[in-house]
Design an enzyme around this catalytic site. Structure first.
Site, mmCIF file in Angstrom:
data_model
loop_
_atom_site.group_PDB
_atom_site.id
_atom_site.type_symbol
_atom_site.label_atom_id
_atom_site.label_comp_id
_atom_site.label_asym_id
_atom_site.label_seq_id
_atom_site.Cartn_x
_atom_site.Cartn_y
_atom_site.Cartn_z
ATOM 1 N N TYR A 53 -15.646 -7.219 -47.220
ATOM 2 C CA TYR A 53 -16.047 -7.579 -48.583
ATOM 3 C C TYR A 53 -16.745 -6.410 -49.267
ATOM 4 O O TYR A 53 -17.382 -5.599 -48.604
ATOM 5 C CB TYR A 53 -16.999 -8.774 -48.551
ATOM 6 C CG TYR A 53 -16.391 -10.085 -48.144
ATOM 7 C CD1 TYR A 53 -15.003 -10.247 -48.038
ATOM 8 C CD2 TYR A 53 -17.193 -11.179 -47.844
ATOM 9 C CE1 TYR A 53 -14.465 -11.468 -47.654
ATOM 10 C CE2 TYR A 53 -16.662 -12.394 -47.469
ATOM 11 C CZ TYR A 53 -15.297 -12.529 -47.369
ATOM 12 O OH TYR A 53 -14.766 -13.738 -46.987
ATOM 13 N N LYS A 246 -11.148 -24.464 -65.619
ATOM 14 C CA LYS A 246 -11.320 -23.370 -66.572
ATOM 15 C C LYS A 246 -10.033 -22.609 -66.865
ATOM 16 O O LYS A 246 -9.983 -21.847 -67.849
ATOM 17 C CB LYS A 246 -12.397 -22.407 -66.084
ATOM 18 C CG LYS A 246 -12.064 -21.651 -64.792
ATOM 19 C CD LYS A 246 -13.244 -20.776 -64.376
ATOM 20 C CE LYS A 246 -12.988 -20.039 -63.069
ATOM 21 N NZ LYS A 246 -14.169 -19.240 -62.664
#
Length: 347
Positions: A53, A246
């Site tokens: 990450y 969304k």
């Protein structure tokens, strides 16, 4: 906030887990630290990260940056003992570390040392293998994955060897527990068998994708989880943001995951948007926030250890935290079941 045991250990984790994969690309270090502080204040004690990450995008230059951000939180006065910290060893094919090589007994010590250094800690509570060397059904690979060329003898030998290396780390005090990620029922069962046969840390958890939209875990893995005390750590419980609504109607909010990853890792399909409409309708009929409903539903599953969510804004974090106090009525559960039956496997 409710806490649950990790496997057969004495480690208690909050039913919601703070994911960190955007810290270092979509989020600054300061924003990541603010999320940690707010999550801890709300009763979350579990934070998940990985050596690879951040994502969105993944690049050689950013590998390890998220762990470094967490380490900076510790350096700046964060109380490490307040946090159950999980990270992951990247697997075969990830070219940015170890030349894309597989997970082996030889790679484990140095990889753990790298994570410890970046995290500025001397122990990792949950050390996970990010994906199996032999490949995975995860990330839409279930449509084409073919295990027919696997060598089970070699797979089992690798497991035995890796558990030996992990046990050495347990003995050294650098890790407390071992978990899997993106694993199958056969793979998890073999890791359990290896621990019983050769010793080494017994698998306590599996981190696989799970949501109203992605329910591959509901069959063989669910049965294994319940009967073997190997809890699910669900990632992408909001289906990469789809379940918030969304993205409906073609919307692409600035800075959103969809703006950076146009197919949402294979999740963006016409049927996916139809399924989202069905779940939004359920939430609307019952006066629920759709994101909170999706997270709360995950928490009801009998095999769930913790639900990992990510946030790129503090407003999103506050919405997610609200799911911890939401109890879904039987009417809501029935409506969710009906929506799932009408829209199975939408991507």
């Amino acid at each position: 906030m409710e806490r649950r045991k990790l496997g057969r250990t004495d480690i208690d984790v909050s039913v919601l887990c703070l994911g960190s994969m955007t810290w270092g690309t979509q989020n600054t270090a300061q924003e990541g630290h603010a999320q940690i502080d707010r999550a801890l204040d709300a009763g979350i004690n579990f934070v998940d990260t990985a050596e690879m990450y951040p994502v969105n995008p993944i690049s050689a230059e950013t590998v390890g940056r998220t762990e470094q951000i967490i380490g900076l939180w510790v350096e700046r006065g964060g109380t490490r003992s307040d946090m159950v910290l999980a990270t992951k060893h990247s697997g075969a094919g990830f070219s940015h570390v170890r030349g894309g090589g597989p997970i082996t007994a030889a790679t484990i010590p140095a990889t753990i040392e790298g994570s410890l250094r970046r995290l500025q800690t001397d122990y990792i509570d949950l050390y996970q293998f990010h994906w199996p060397n032999r490949g995975s059904y995860m990330f839409r690979q279930n449509w084409t994955f073919d295990p027919s060329d696997q060598d089970p003898v070699a797979v089992r030998q690798n497991m035995d060897d890796c558990l030996g290396a992990l046990q050495a780390e347990v003995d050294r005090g650098t890790i407390r527990a071992f978990g899997l990620s993106n694993e199958s029922a056969w793979g998890t069962a073999e890791w359990l068998a290896s621990a019983a046969r050769k010793g080494g840390p017994r698998v306590v958890s599996v981190q696989n994708e799970y949501s109203l939209m992605c329910r591959l875990y509901d069959t063989d893995m669910a049965e294994l989880s319940v009967n073997e005390d190997v809890g699910l750590l669900a990632f992408s419980p909001l289906a990469a943001g789809l379940l918030t609504g969304k993205y409906q109607g073609g919307a692409v909010p600035d800075g959103s995951r969809l703006s950076l990853n146009p197919d949402l890792g294979g999740r963006r399909t016409a049927r996916a948007f139809e399924a989202v409409d069905a779940y939004l309708s359920v939430a609307g009929r019952h006066g629920l926030d759709p994101a909170q409903m999706a997270l709360a539903w995950c928490m009801t599953r009998p095999f769930m250890a913790s639900v990992i969510f990510g946030a790129t804004t503090m407003d999103q974090l506050e919405v997610a935290l609200g799911a911890a106090d939401l109890t879904l009525s039987q009417e809501v559960m029935d409506d969710i079941d009906a929506a799932h039956r009408a829209h199975p496997m939408p991507y």
